[in-house]
Design an enzyme around this catalytic site. Structure first.
Site, PDB file in Angstrom:
ATOM      1  N   SER B  32      51.662  42.744  26.389  1.00 44.01           N
ATOM      2  CA  SER B  32      50.744  43.765  26.880  1.00 44.01           C
ATOM      3  C   SER B  32      49.911  43.236  28.035  1.00 44.01           C
ATOM      4  CB  SER B  32      49.792  44.190  25.760  1.00 44.01           C
ATOM      5  OG  SER B  32      50.506  44.568  24.631  1.00 44.01           O
ATOM      6  N   LEU B 468      90.511  96.492   5.766  1.00 41.65           N
ATOM      7  CA  LEU B 468      90.735  97.876   6.185  1.00 41.65           C
ATOM      8  C   LEU B 468      90.172  98.148   7.577  1.00 41.65           C
ATOM      9  CD1 LEU B 468      89.715  99.658   2.860  1.00 41.65           C
ATOM     10  CD2 LEU B 468      92.049  99.448   3.802  1.00 41.65           C
ATOM     11  N   GLY B 472      84.780  95.849   9.349  1.00 42.78           N
ATOM     12  CA  GLY B 472      83.842  94.932  10.024  1.00 42.78           C
ATOM     13  C   GLY B 472      84.487  93.624  10.464  1.00 42.78           C
ATOM     14  N   SER B 541      96.490  93.964   9.138  1.00 46.76           N
ATOM     15  CA  SER B 541      97.566  93.226   8.483  1.00 46.76           C
ATOM     16  C   SER B 541      97.637  93.530   6.982  1.00 46.76           C
ATOM     17  CB  SER B 541      97.429  91.727   8.734  1.00 46.76           C
ATOM     18  OG  SER B 541      96.112  91.294   8.487  1.00 46.76           O
TER      19      SER B 541
END
Lengths: 368, 637
Positions: B32, B468, B472, B541
């Site tokens: 220091s 389906l 979503g 699918s």
């Protein structure tokens, strides 16, 4: 008993040859820094311990012989570092030049350049900024060396200064040095568009040099900014500059004056005989002995030319370089004298005897 | 002055010969402000009688003018070089000092303790073998001490001397010394030093600097100079693998082609087989050329020129290595960077990276964290400022040869140059390559799926969304793709929109066409997975068999079936595109769920119930699944 005595004797030889202290060796062999000295004073140890230690010692002895044949001395290391720096410049800079000032440091630098690129010739020219006031012998020496090495030699003289009749006797050392040396150097670097210039400066020469980088950046105006230097780590050097900017490169940064002399001695490097003492005509001016090198030297009414055994510790413009009285006529004599002397090198140079930070100031202004 | 050796006066030739065999040590001093670094170096020079009379006279005058030691000579003035420093009374840059004893020549890097000058300390440490850390005995281990110890360890300094200074102010109290030593050793455990030596000292009065002090009879260790003269730093053993970075190609004429460089590690002998990295070309050493004559063997540190038995193409930037132990090569690394410029480091910005012999454009692809050098903790950061240290990943525009820094300082280090200003703005130490070449035969390495995906830093996979119409699938698939992109992954989504209008525009909705539709999609997805991409397929699918067929096209674990489970009534109620209404009205034939069957997956990898879970949560769950199963396990981002 004789096993132990023999062991101690070998350990002592090993300590001496490896440059380690006996306690260090003892620690390595017996895992105990005082072990050897205890044995020496008649102490005992088990046969098993002794055998293990002897085996270890044999191994260390073999390593030492192998190592010492390949060990690099401090001069070897300095040499390798300088060569690395020079090759880096040759590989990275477009148009480098080596500033050649004809002194001992320049002689070492030139020698290192020959080594760095062997069997090629150094891939850059030499350049000397001639102030027209150099010692006659320096000029002869310069031409001879350049021819021997086979490098191109550029000699630059500031014609403005010549036209104005600038000289140390008429204009004083400060003006002369500024015009013929500093301005001359800038002119030459600008004219040839050099982007890197090797210089022979060392960090031990002067305090502000101790902080200068090996690759030292210069602005377009050739200024050095002490507070804005590029960090320089490992041996990786940033050689990039913009157009017009340049680098000063100091391959001898980490050499000391003694290193230079030792290297000249070891490598048998050719240096001007001005470094060796002989009877020369001198005049004492302001307590400094000046060589009468030619008839431009004004001899005052109270001054007289004397023949004295003198030599020079640095070489520059003859009116600005003080001679020292000496009996040293060989290189070892000079080194001996240098080692026994107690004043530092640059005292012989008139230019340094100003205020504390003068060199730093000069460099900021573009002095090499 | 120095070397009060009688030999100088008696036999200068013998003296010169003896001096030639001195070894060499570079060390750094740090501590220091006011710990007394400059004083310590001044003391070393003074006690070793290395100060010239004229220098001493000047220091005496200056001491009276600006000294801080009253009537004593202020030895710090010897080393505080720049004018600005003298006024401020602190050292602001690295200064190199030289001294030698009969055993060794020393180069000392005197580096500043002031907090903003970390970069200068790193500069000094980069070439040092030993670090001398000063601690003021009055204050003990300070933040600065920790910082400096960390920096020297980061730069690879292995030997540390802790100089516990100003012991004269506490009357050389052993308990104070012990306390500091224990504290230092405790925190230094994290720092990888090979050796720590503590010395109680007074630089001002010279205790334990060059000679053993009588004021501390309890201390049995070496004085500082004694330690420095004897410390063995030649860790670079001759067994280390040979490396020579080619610096310059030496071509004086058509008959000579040599490769010049400084040996970075190991030894090389005539006849050794070598490999050139990164090209992978091989040959053997024909000659080791130097100005002083050819050598049989050369070792680390020597600057030599090699010629080879074969005419192979080698240029600057290559590293010549021992054939059976080559360096690594890569264009992506993890590295520590220490930033040295006022303008911050920005990830993504292009800089130039320069190693010992090669310069390439590079950018920080990711700043993983900053290191808080007070407690060595990791702190999140977006940039690195002046004097800050970070762990980063780097991306280079061309591969370089290298070794990890902790193995080889010479081939593991680099500097970073700003392209506009040409300033050196940072420095770095390579930890490891992110894209590891497992063996060295790069010229034989095929570009295949593994290599391509490694380059993309991921495991390729096909995420197959089934469910389906209106369940979503696409909404969730889009969210997943977005999240992966944010994580720096490479993705592509196949869905009805981009497949039906091009590749499959010739297909209708009959059962045969549906099967062919899925077959083609499966094949395209397989190619994309082969390209290394995380591929997302979002299709109704409806038939198990077709999904099974797509699964069969891919390797194990490369097919992840995601069942978006939305009950028909819910999907029909949502009817985003109005398709259910049309199907009910008989306007669309073969509509899944209405007049065509949907076969729900029996064992999907993931099932999403959109009634219970929002699309965003579902996407998060899917990404978590990928993470958990190692699909994203390249380097961490």
């Amino acid at each position: 008993m004789s096993l132990i005595t023999d062991f101690i004797a070998r350990a002592e030889v090993f300590a001496k040859e490896s440059g380690q202290s006996l306690s260090t060796v003892s620690r390595k062999l017996l895992n105990d820094g005082k072990g050897l000295s205890r044995l020496k004073e008649g102490g005992q140890c088990t046969l098993k311990t002794l055998d293990a230690a002897r085996a270890k010692l044999s191994k260390m002895e073999v390593e030492l012989t192998v190592n010492s044949s390949l060990n690099m001395t401090h001069l070897d290391r300095l040499e390798a570092e300088s060569i690395h720096i020079m090759r880096e410049v040759a590989a990275q800079c477009d148009n480098p030049v080596m500033l050649y000032s004809v002194g001992k440091d320049s002689s070492v630098m030139l020698h290192l350049a020959e080594k760095a690129f062997y069997p090629s010739k150094p891939p850059f020219p030499l350049m000397h900024v001639d102030t027209t006031w150099k010692f006659k012998e320096m000029i002869e020496f310069r031409n001879r060396r350049a021819k021997a090495v086979g490098m191109d030699l550029i000699v630059h003289i500031n014609q403005d200064g010549v036209r104005d009749g600038v000289g140390p006797f008429t204009h004083g050392s400060a003006v002369h040095t500024d015009v013929m040396k500093t301005q001359g150097l800038k002119q030459a670097l600008d004219a040839h568009k050099f982007d890197a210039a090797f210089g022979g400066a060392r960090r031990d020469e002067e305090k502000s040099r101790a902080k200068e980088r090996i690759f030292s950046f210069r602005s377009e105006a050739h200024r050095w900014d002490a507070k804005n230097q590029r960090p320089e780590l490992w041996n990786i050097y940033n050689t990039r500059v913009n157009k017009g900017e340049s680098m000063r490169v100091f391959p001898l940064s980490n050499w000391t004056e003694l290193d230079i002399w030792q290297y000249i001695y070891k490598e048998k490097i050719d240096i001007p005989s001005l470094y060796l003492s002989k009877k020369r005509p001198v005049v004492e001016k302001d307590g400094v002995l000046i060589l009468v090198d030619d008839d431009r030297m004004p001899i005052g009414p109270n001054e007289k030319v004397e023949e004295k055994m003198v030599r020079f510790r640095t070489l520059g413009c003859y009116p600005l370089t003080g001679a020292v009285e000496s009996e040293a006529v060989t290189l070892p004599d000079v080194i001996q004298e240098m080692l026994l002397t107690t004043t530092s090198e640059r005292q012989g140079r008139v230019i340094d005897q100003d205020a504390g930070a003068s060199m730093e100031q000069k460099k900021e202004e573009g002095y090499f | 002055m120095s070397h009060m050796d009688d030999l100088i006066a008696k036999d200068i030739h013998a003296y010169l010969t003896a001096q030639e065999h001195k070894s060499f040590l570079r060390f750094i001093t740090c501590g220091s402000v006011d710990d007394g670094k400059s004083t310590l170096i001044g003391r070393l020079l003074y006690d070793a009688k290395l100060i010239y009379e004229d220098q001493l006279a000047k220091i005496e005058t200056d001491s009276k003018k600006s000294g801080t030691q009253g009537d004593k000579i202020d030895l710090a003035l010897l080393v505080d070089g720049l004018a600005a420093e003298r006024e401020q009374g602190i050292t602001i840059d690295v200064a190199y000092r030289f001294f030698s004893t009969d055993k060794r020549k020393f180069i000392v890097a005197d580096t500043p303790g002031h907090v903003q000058y970390t970069r200068n300390m790193a500069t000094g440490a980069s070439t040092a073998d030993v670090a001398v850390l000063l601690i003021d005995a009055r204050y003990g281990v300070q933040d600065q001490t920790r910082r400096h110890a960390y920096i020297v360890s980061l730069l690879g300094v292995k030997h540390v001397v802790v100089a516990i200074n100003k012991m004269d102010l506490n009357g050389f109290d052993q308990s104070i010394y012990n306390e500091i030593e224990v504290e230092f050793r405790e925190f230094a455990k994290a720092l990888n030093f090979a050796e720590i030596t503590c010395i109680p000292m007074s630089a001002l009065d010279g205790d334990n600097v060059t000679t053993q002090s009588e004021n501390a009879p309890w201390y049995k260790g070496p004085s500082l100079l004694d330690y420095l003269e004897h410390v063995d730093v030649n860790a670079a053993s001759l067994d280390a693998p040979f490396r020579m970075p080619v610096q310059w190609v030496n071509r004086p004429n058509l008959n000579f082609r040599g490769f010049s460089g400084t040996i970075a590690s190991g030894t090389v002998s005539v006849g050794d087989e070598i490999i050139v990295i990164p090209s992978g070309k091989r040959s053997s050493v024909k000659e080791i050329v130097t100005y002083g004559g050819n050598k049989d063997v050369a070792v680390e540190g020597m600057a030599v020129t090699l010629t080879l038995t074969d005419e192979i193409d080698i240029s600057r930037g290559d590293i010549i290595c021992r054939k059976d132990h080559p360096s690594e090569q890569s264009d992506q690394f993890q590295a520590h960077i220490l930033w040295m410029d006022e303008r911050e480091l920005y990830p993504g910005r292009q800089y130039l990276l320069k190693t010992t012999n090669k310069t390439v454009p590079a950018s920080v692809s990711n700043l993983k964290h900053r290191v808080d050098i007070n407690d060595f903790s990791e702190v999140a950061a977006k940039t690195l400022g002046l004097n800050e240290i970070g762990v980063t990943t780097l991306s280079l525009s061309a591969p370089i040869a290298f070794d990890p820094y902790n193995i080889n300082r010479n081939t593991g280090s680099f500097i970073i140059i700003d392209k506009q200003t040409n300033q050196t703005v940072g420095v770095g130490m390579i930890e490891y390559a992110l894209r590891r070449a497992s063996n060295v035969v790069w010229q034989d390495l095929d570009v295949n799926k593994a290599v391509r995906s490694e380059q993309k830093n991921q495991k390729p996979v096909l995420l197959w969304f089934t469910g389906l119409s209106g369940s979503g699938k696409s909404t969730i698939a889009n969210l997943v793709e977005k999240k992966l992109l944010d994580l720096g992954r490479h993705t592509y989504t196949l869905d009805g929109d981009n497949v039906r209008h091009g590749l499959n525009r010739d297909l209708g909705f009959t059962k045969e066409d549906r099967v062919e539709n899925i077959r083609r999609i499966g094949e395209v997805a397989r190619l994309m997975v082969d390209a290394g991409l995380i591929t997302i397929a979002s299709f109704i699918s409806p038939y198990r068999a077709e999904r099974q067929m797509a699964r069969g096209l891919l390797a194990e674990r490369e097919f992840v079936e995601i069942y978006v489970n939305t009950p028909l009534d819910v999907a029909e109620k949502r009817d985003v595109k109005g398709l259910y209404a049309k199907a009910r009205a008989g306007e669309i034939k073969n509509f899944t769920g209405i007049d065509s069957e949907y076969q729900a997956p029996k064992n999907p990898e993931i099932e999403v119930n959109t009634v219970k879970m929002s699309a965003d949560k579902a996407a998060e769950m899917i990404v978590a699944y990928l993470e958990k199963h190692g699909y994203l396990s390249g380097f961490e981002t």
